[in-house]
Write a protein that holds these residues in place. Structure first.
Motif, mmCIF file in Angstrom:
data_model
loop_
_atom_site.group_PDB
_atom_site.id
_atom_site.type_symbol
_atom_site.label_atom_id
_atom_site.label_comp_id
_atom_site.label_asym_id
_atom_site.label_seq_id
_atom_site.Cartn_x
_atom_site.Cartn_y
_atom_site.Cartn_z
ATOM 1 N N SER A 1 0.835 -1.187 0.000
ATOM 2 C CA SER A 1 0.000 0.000 0.000
ATOM 3 C C SER A 1 0.874 1.244 0.000
ATOM 4 O O SER A 1 1.920 1.276 0.659
ATOM 5 N N HIS A 2 0.455 2.260 -0.755
ATOM 6 C CA HIS A 2 1.158 3.543 -0.801
ATOM 7 C C HIS A 2 0.144 4.665 -0.634
ATOM 8 O O HIS A 2 -1.009 4.542 -1.059
ATOM 9 N N ASN A 3 0.573 5.764 -0.045
ATOM 10 C CA ASN A 3 -0.296 6.917 0.110
ATOM 11 C C ASN A 3 -0.654 7.494 -1.264
ATOM 12 O O ASN A 3 0.053 7.248 -2.251
ATOM 13 N N PRO A 4 -1.715 8.293 -1.347
ATOM 14 C CA PRO A 4 -2.011 8.955 -2.627
ATOM 15 C C PRO A 4 -0.852 9.822 -3.114
ATOM 16 O O PRO A 4 -0.544 9.844 -4.306
ATOM 17 N N CYS A 5 -0.237 10.559 -2.191
ATOM 18 C CA CYS A 5 0.894 11.432 -2.537
ATOM 19 C C CYS A 5 2.119 11.039 -1.726
ATOM 20 O O CYS A 5 2.009 10.723 -0.535
ATOM 21 N N GLU A 6 3.260 11.094 -2.360
ATOM 22 C CA GLU A 6 4.517 10.935 -1.622
ATOM 23 C C GLU A 6 4.967 12.265 -1.045
ATOM 24 O O GLU A 6 5.562 12.339 0.014
ATOM 25 N N ASP A 7 4.633 13.355 -1.767
ATOM 26 C CA ASP A 7 5.055 14.688 -1.334
ATOM 27 C C ASP A 7 4.033 15.713 -1.815
ATOM 28 O O ASP A 7 3.437 15.568 -2.886
ATOM 29 N N GLY A 8 3.811 16.752 -0.992
ATOM 30 C CA GLY A 8 2.953 17.861 -1.389
ATOM 31 C C GLY A 8 1.487 17.534 -1.461
ATOM 32 O O GLY A 8 0.767 18.034 -2.337
ATOM 33 N N SER A 9 0.987 16.738 -0.511
ATOM 34 C CA SER A 9 -0.400 16.284 -0.551
ATOM 35 C C SER A 9 -1.383 17.386 -0.193
ATOM 36 O O SER A 9 -1.213 18.100 0.797
ATOM 37 N N GLN A 10 -2.435 17.534 -1.003
ATOM 38 C CA GLN A 10 -3.556 18.401 -0.669
ATOM 39 C C GLN A 10 -4.804 17.885 -1.367
ATOM 40 O O GLN A 10 -4.748 17.384 -2.493
#
Length: 333
Positions: free
Chosen positions: A96-105
């Protein structure tokens, strides 16, 4: 493989004094196999130009999709055509991975068959170019998966309406939410609050509420303390069991540095055991989305306002500590 956005004309969008185009951003015919699956798919925005998203047209059904979120990312959580992005609702063996690795909004959210959202005239979400949003990631939560047997697939998603004309009013979304638990057989207030520390003027124009089955009322406020007594201005209030669309804010107000944004979810736990905040359908959520615009400036660097929730955090005892609380108004429609 990530793709560059291709922009196609969409003549039926409401008329403007400038050209409006569209892009179909859909799931790539996925077939989830587990209940409460969260799947994400990315698209690379054309970095050579700036684009301004001015409308969102959902193409989904609550019979298939529990909810959808559209993230803006500097870097996506993965480079596959789609991936598992619901770490709360998968087995330990699943990657599983987050929607964003960096700069999530978060820039858009949908649930319960909500209709399309058109931003106020002259307001848009800036993406591509020199924006921190270089990728868009669509996340879909699939509550049930029985309909995907025998090779059936899903392409839920959003039609994005945009212009290349530069806009001076840039949109942002501030997400207020909580952790915490709901005590058995009880009414629970899940609350959050944050001080605005950036020197910007926010013009709220829409709000959205989100809970699961136990939420009854979600309310959001601007709290100001100019005269020694905290003044509460209602931004929006809704029954989260209604279509979870963005509704116009109920007051025309401005949020400035030093103001507090606060939200409360009134929950009724009818079960005889504790319910926790989490990502699965058996858990709960307490979210208040506030959409706003800023003029000749950038949206807030801070995109999220979360507290630990009950039993550790409440308005009257937390940081910031709030008083003069409109208790009845905040908890009843």
């Amino acid at each position: 493989m990530l793709i560059i956005l291709l922009f196609l004309a969409f003549p039926t969008f409401p008329s403007h004094a400038f050209k409006v185009d569209s892009y179909n951003f859909f799931m790539p015919d996925v077939s989830p196999t587990k209940m409460d699956a969260y799947l994400c798919t990315p698209v690379r925005v054309n970095y050579t130009s700036s684009y301004y998203i001015i409308g969102f047209e959902p193409k989904a059904s609550m019979n298939t999709s529990h909810h959808m979120l559209l993230y803006g990312c500097t870097t996506p959580g993965d480079t596959k055509s789609f991936w598992n992005c619901g770490e709360m609702a998968v087995e330990e063996s699943d990657e599983s991975h987050n929607p964003c690795e960096d700069g999530s909004q978060i820039i858009y959210a949908w649930a319960r068959d909500a209709p399309k959202l058109v931003l106020p005239e002259g307001v848009g979400f800036k993406v591509g170019g020199d924006s921190p949003i270089q990728y868009l990631v669509l996340q879909v939560h699939y509550l049930h998966v029985h309909q995907f047997r025998d090779g059936v697939t899903d392409s839920s998603g959003i039609i994005l309406h945009y212009t290349e004309r530069p806009l001076s009013k840039l949109a942002g979304v501030l997400l207020l939410g909580t952790g915490g638990i709901l005590k058995p057989s009880s009414e629970v207030h899940m609350e959050t609050a944050c001080v605005i520390t950036e020197d910007k003027e926010l013009h709220p124009f829409a709000f959205r509420t989100h809970t699961h089955q136990y939420g009854q009322v979600v309310s959001g406020y601007r709290v100001r303390n100019d005269s020694g007594e905290m003044e509460w201005t209602l931004l929006g209030k809704r029954n989260p069991q209604d279509p979870q669309m963005f509704y116009p804010t109920v007051t025309d107000t401005i949020i400035r540095r030093g103001d507090i944004v606060a939200a409360r979810c009134t929950m009724f736990n009818t079960r005889k055991k504790i319910v926790k905040i989490g990502g699965s359908s058996k858990d709960e959520m307490c979210n208040f989305y506030l959409a706003y615009w800023v003029e000749q400036s950038e949206p807030l660097d801070r995109k999220y306002c979360f507290t630990s929730g009950p039993p550790r955090y409440f308005w009257e005892t937390g940081d910031p500590k709030l008083d003069n609380i409109p208790d009845e108004e905040a908890s009843h429609l």
